[in-house]
Design a protein around this motif. Sequence first.
Motif, PDB file in Angstrom:
ATOM      1  N   TRP A 271       4.586   3.944 -17.283  1.00 49.82           N
ATOM      2  CA  TRP A 271       3.623   4.928 -16.774  1.00 49.82           C
ATOM      3  C   TRP A 271       3.831   5.295 -15.301  1.00 49.82           C
ATOM      4  N   LEU A 272       4.528   4.459 -14.548  1.00 45.19           N
ATOM      5  CA  LEU A 272       4.588   4.672 -13.103  1.00 45.19           C
ATOM      6  C   LEU A 272       5.374   5.916 -12.721  1.00 45.19           C
ATOM      7  N   LYS A 273       6.467   6.205 -13.417  1.00 43.42           N
ATOM      8  CA  LYS A 273       7.288   7.351 -13.025  1.00 43.42           C
ATOM      9  C   LYS A 273       6.548   8.671 -13.206  1.00 43.42           C
ATOM     10  N   ASP A 274       5.549   8.703 -14.090  1.00 45.43           N
ATOM     11  CA  ASP A 274       4.749   9.918 -14.301  1.00 45.43           C
ATOM     12  C   ASP A 274       3.363   9.810 -13.671  1.00 45.43           C
ATOM     13  N   TRP A 275       3.143   8.783 -12.860  1.00 43.46           N
ATOM     14  CA  TRP A 275       1.823   8.553 -12.275  1.00 43.46           C
ATOM     15  C   TRP A 275       1.475   9.655 -11.281  1.00 43.46           C
ATOM     16  N   GLN A 276       0.215  10.091 -11.315  1.00 40.80           N
ATOM     17  CA  GLN A 276      -0.294  11.069 -10.360  1.00 40.80           C
ATOM     18  C   GLN A 276      -1.743  10.747 -10.046  1.00 40.80           C
ATOM     19  N   SER A 277      -2.098  10.944  -8.780  1.00 41.97           N
ATOM     20  CA  SER A 277      -3.476  10.747  -8.345  1.00 41.97           C
ATOM     21  C   SER A 277      -3.734  11.711  -7.205  1.00 41.97           C
ATOM     22  N   GLY A 278      -4.482  12.778  -7.494  1.00 43.45           N
ATOM     23  CA  GLY A 278      -4.689  13.796  -6.482  1.00 43.45           C
ATOM     24  C   GLY A 278      -3.379  14.477  -6.139  1.00 43.45           C
ATOM     25  N   SER A 279      -3.044  14.487  -4.865  1.00 44.79           N
ATOM     26  CA  SER A 279      -1.796  15.106  -4.425  1.00 44.79           C
ATOM     27  C   SER A 279      -0.628  14.126  -4.439  1.00 44.79           C
ATOM     28  N   HIS A 280      -0.874  12.893  -4.828  1.00 48.68           N
ATOM     29  CA  HIS A 280       0.162  11.870  -4.785  1.00 48.68           C
ATOM     30  C   HIS A 280       0.808  11.679  -6.152  1.00 48.68           C
ATOM     31  N   ASN A 281       2.131  11.452  -6.134  1.00 49.21           N
ATOM     32  CA  ASN A 281       2.862  10.941  -7.281  1.00 49.21           C
ATOM     33  C   ASN A 281       3.616   9.691  -6.831  1.00 49.21           C
ATOM     34  N   TYR A 282       4.427   9.147  -7.716  1.00 48.46           N
ATOM     35  CA  TYR A 282       5.084   7.893  -7.351  1.00 48.46           C
ATOM     36  C   TYR A 282       6.022   8.072  -6.157  1.00 48.46           C
ATOM     37  N   GLN A 283       6.685   9.208  -6.095  1.00 51.91           N
ATOM     38  CA  GLN A 283       7.590   9.460  -4.973  1.00 51.91           C
ATOM     39  C   GLN A 283       6.842   9.467  -3.644  1.00 51.91           C
ATOM     40  N   SER A 284       5.733  10.181  -3.586  1.00 53.22           N
ATOM     41  CA  SER A 284       4.959  10.211  -2.337  1.00 53.22           C
ATOM     42  C   SER A 284       4.278   8.872  -2.072  1.00 53.22           C
ATOM     43  N   LEU A 285       3.973   8.105  -3.128  1.00 52.47           N
ATOM     44  CA  LEU A 285       3.417   6.765  -2.937  1.00 52.47           C
ATOM     45  C   LEU A 285       4.401   5.884  -2.174  1.00 52.47           C
ATOM     46  N   VAL A 286       5.659   5.904  -2.608  1.00 55.83           N
ATOM     47  CA  VAL A 286       6.679   5.109  -1.926  1.00 55.83           C
ATOM     48  C   VAL A 286       6.866   5.598  -0.496  1.00 55.83           C
ATOM     49  N   GLU A 287       6.889   6.904  -0.290  1.00 48.36           N
ATOM     50  CA  GLU A 287       7.092   7.443   1.053  1.00 48.36           C
ATOM     51  C   GLU A 287       5.936   7.108   1.976  1.00 48.36           C
ATOM     52  N   THR A 288       4.722   6.998   1.427  1.00 51.29           N
ATOM     53  CA  THR A 288       3.557   6.669   2.250  1.00 51.29           C
ATOM     54  C   THR A 288       3.502   5.182   2.563  1.00 51.29           C
ATOM     55  N   CYS A 289       3.698   4.354   1.556  1.00 58.34           N
ATOM     56  CA  CYS A 289       3.512   2.910   1.739  1.00 58.34           C
ATOM     57  C   CYS A 289       4.695   2.239   2.424  1.00 58.34           C
ATOM     58  N   LEU A 290       5.889   2.786   2.249  1.00 54.43           N
ATOM     59  CA  LEU A 290       7.080   2.218   2.881  1.00 54.43           C
ATOM     60  C   LEU A 290       7.649   3.189   3.903  1.00 54.43           C
ATOM     61  N   ASP A 291       6.777   3.815   4.650  1.00 52.58           N
ATOM     62  CA  ASP A 291       7.184   4.792   5.656  1.00 52.58           C
ATOM     63  C   ASP A 291       8.217   4.169   6.603  1.00 52.58           C
ATOM     64  N   PRO A 292       9.379   4.803   6.783  1.00 50.05           N
ATOM     65  CA  PRO A 292      10.400   4.230   7.674  1.00 50.05           C
ATOM     66  C   PRO A 292       9.911   4.013   9.104  1.00 50.05           C
ATOM     67  N   ARG A 293       8.887   4.737   9.515  1.00 47.99           N
ATOM     68  CA  ARG A 293       8.349   4.522  10.866  1.00 47.99           C
ATOM     69  C   ARG A 293       7.673   3.164  10.996  1.00 47.99           C
ATOM     70  N   ASP A 294       7.350   2.528   9.857  1.00 46.43           N
ATOM     71  CA  ASP A 294       6.733   1.201   9.873  1.00 46.43           C
ATOM     72  C   ASP A 294       7.734   0.087   9.591  1.00 46.43           C
ATOM     73  N   TRP A 295       9.015   0.418   9.435  1.00 48.53           N
ATOM     74  CA  TRP A 295       9.992  -0.626   9.185  1.00 48.53           C
ATOM     75  C   TRP A 295      10.121  -1.513  10.421  1.00 48.53           C
ATOM     76  N   PRO A 296      10.019  -2.829  10.281  1.00 49.89           N
ATOM     77  CA  PRO A 296      10.200  -3.717  11.427  1.00 49.89           C
ATOM     78  C   PRO A 296      11.584  -3.546  12.048  1.00 49.89           C
ATOM     79  N   LEU A 297      11.635  -3.513  13.384  1.00 49.17           N
ATOM     80  CA  LEU A 297      12.899  -3.270  14.071  1.00 49.17           C
ATOM     81  C   LEU A 297      13.788  -4.500  14.101  1.00 49.17           C
ATOM     82  N   VAL A 298      13.180  -5.648  14.321  1.00 44.60           N
ATOM     83  CA  VAL A 298      13.975  -6.852  14.544  1.00 44.60           C
ATOM     84  C   VAL A 298      14.494  -7.414  13.235  1.00 44.60           C
TER      85      VAL A 298
END
Length: 785
Positions: A271-298
Amino acid sequence: MLARSRAHGLLGPRLSGSPGCLPRGSQTSRIANIVHASTSAPLNQDSSLEFQKLATDQSQSNNFSPSHTITVPTGDGEVQNLGEAEATNTTTDQHDPDTYNPSSASRGLRRPGAWSVSKKATRKILHSQGVSSKLAHSVTRRLNAQIRLRHKPLSSRELYLATVIQGNSLYSRELGLQQWRAAYKEVYLANRYEHEIQNKNCGGSFRETWNAMHRTEKASHWQRLAIWLLQHEPERLPDFLIVTTECKDKPNFTMVYDCLRYLDNFHYDTWLKDWQSGSHNYQSLVETCLDPRDWPLVSVTQKAPRLYIRRASHDGVLSALRIVKERSIRISAETALCFMWRFTELADVERALQALEFIPQKQDDGLTIHSDEVMRHCCKLLTLDTVQDGSAGRNFNILPRLLKMGVRPDRDMMNVVLSNAFKTGDPQLGNDILHFMKGHDHTFDAYTYTTLMKDAVSRGDRAKVDSLIHDIASKDELRENPYLASKIFHSHYIFTTKYMDADADPSRVFYAMLDLYNQLHDITPLKELLIIPPHYTPREGSNLPPSPIALYIMIATFFRCQNRFSNVQRIYAQFRQLVAQGHPLISPLAKTDHTYNEFLIALRSNPRGLRLCIQLVEDMLHSSSAKQKNKTPYHVKPSMRTWTILLSAFIFNRQPRAADKIKEMMAKHNVKYNDVTWNVIINGYANAQNIPQTAASIKAMEQQGFSIDPYTMKSLRYLRDPERLWVAIDELDEAAPAAAQAQDGQPAKIETTSKLEPELSSEEQREKELDEGLGKLGGKMKPKL
């Protein structure tokens, strides 16, 4: 005294029953850093999916600090033993083999920077971000530990970013991550190995929205909520992750990745690949939760970026690569290779080459630019290569750049280069690559011979094909290769059947192909298709099941040798029934248009076959548009070639009204004409001596970018008065309004009377039946939006 006080503050007595835990101070510290791993709390469900806070009236905290060694997964399929006092840091375990180790691969000169962080500097940065200065001690301590562990100094900008990222984390001390890992691993293993959860010891429920909660309350409850959702309601976990990662106080990056990895591993295909909630789908979920701006530097666990790279959009992956380069985030060679793979998949050659630059030339362990994995990715990238003309002559675009980066082509890479060379249509370029491979002692394999066979067949070089077949037959490892066998079978079809000699006996050609087929494959599917004559006695042959290509070739051979209408009608009825039943070998033929086109070609020469042509295309349209749950359509949609063959059937049988209806359907569904379609239309008008429509069609064809070719000129020879055609074309050039009607792939409508043969009553009846069939066919088609 001062030294003794500091030692007492940092190295106080351990908590009883909690090995490895630091002493806790105030109640605020207790709530902020000690989180219960929950498995049994019920979750309130409301239609708005707003998360409410848990009750905080708890009198004690329970830790998940296992007193025995357990086996836990550390990544996608890997396992690792955790002991009683597991050493962890903010984002990854120090023994994680997938974490970049700068001591094993130093790239370039190290910039001067800070080898330690002062509490004063940390407090100042946190204060500027509105974060409590009480976190300065734990943030400073963890950053210094990571710097010492990773041997990576921080510049002023990197120090600022690392402090902000760490300060925004809800869990600034090691205990939070330790507890999370123990609880998460138990849930993960329970799902993977299908056993019960052993630790179930917490309670609570949502009461207020997440954003209304205090930071310490969020830290107290986030882990319990995530673990509970993982176990009981994973469908609601994506909404929970979005809510908790979009605010300023974010959960630990590794914890968020663990949740997404769990969902991706166990629920993506369901079900995850077709998941949708409002304006979010799985692709935008990953982009929001694992935003590269939050990647630890060290120190960033490398599996998290790889999950992001696999699932994010093209723009998201571009952003990740840019941030990695700007912030000098250390990524492993495997992660760089993942970047390269995704950009190759997206046909972004420039970025794929940039990702390859992250892979070192030399390294004590792990991947290098000469590793087999890297070479395979270079092979895939070379499939996108093109030839360009420059000041130094013709050359490839990607290959020279790979060579400049230090890639040493092996045989597999040269096979791809050889294939690319022949695709350019320049045989000399292909022969040059072939001589290069021979000169460097590259042993030819099945891929090499397949490429050479394909080129020889496309050029009609039968002598070359025979020579290659002789070479293949002399090598045991190649003689039984199924791909080469299929290519040899196809070459026989091209030279003996598709372009059959005028004086050849069709029956002998068919039985010769049937004997060759019998040597390669099981003959049973042909019997089920009713293609094998009753009197045919096959010799002892192979029992290997045939490929779809082999079956298609035999169907095409049968129709080109015995295309009586009764045979085609009988075999199509059987084919249709077997496809509907899901025959394991016959039904794959319905996934492409090739077999259907052969049926149409066999039917179009007989006026009685026109109604069956309509039924065939109707089957394709009906089944391809039907939405069946958990079932793939068993008929492919008609392609441009299918429509062109159908149109030619009515034109060749002098059914102009039916042909016009086919053209209307093609226009209605935005099916654009190609050069073959235009030549079919022009041929029909020329045969009917309809000079105005012939001229209009030629003008419309030229307006769409197609020019008159030898096939067009061959059709114009049917005109009795060709001079009138050029006069009509000149008139159209002067009449702009008439020419404007010929846009969108349709010839201008010019009123004319076609001089066709007189229609008999039987022909009128046939046209009426065809009109009814075409009307039914048109009703099956839904216009594109």
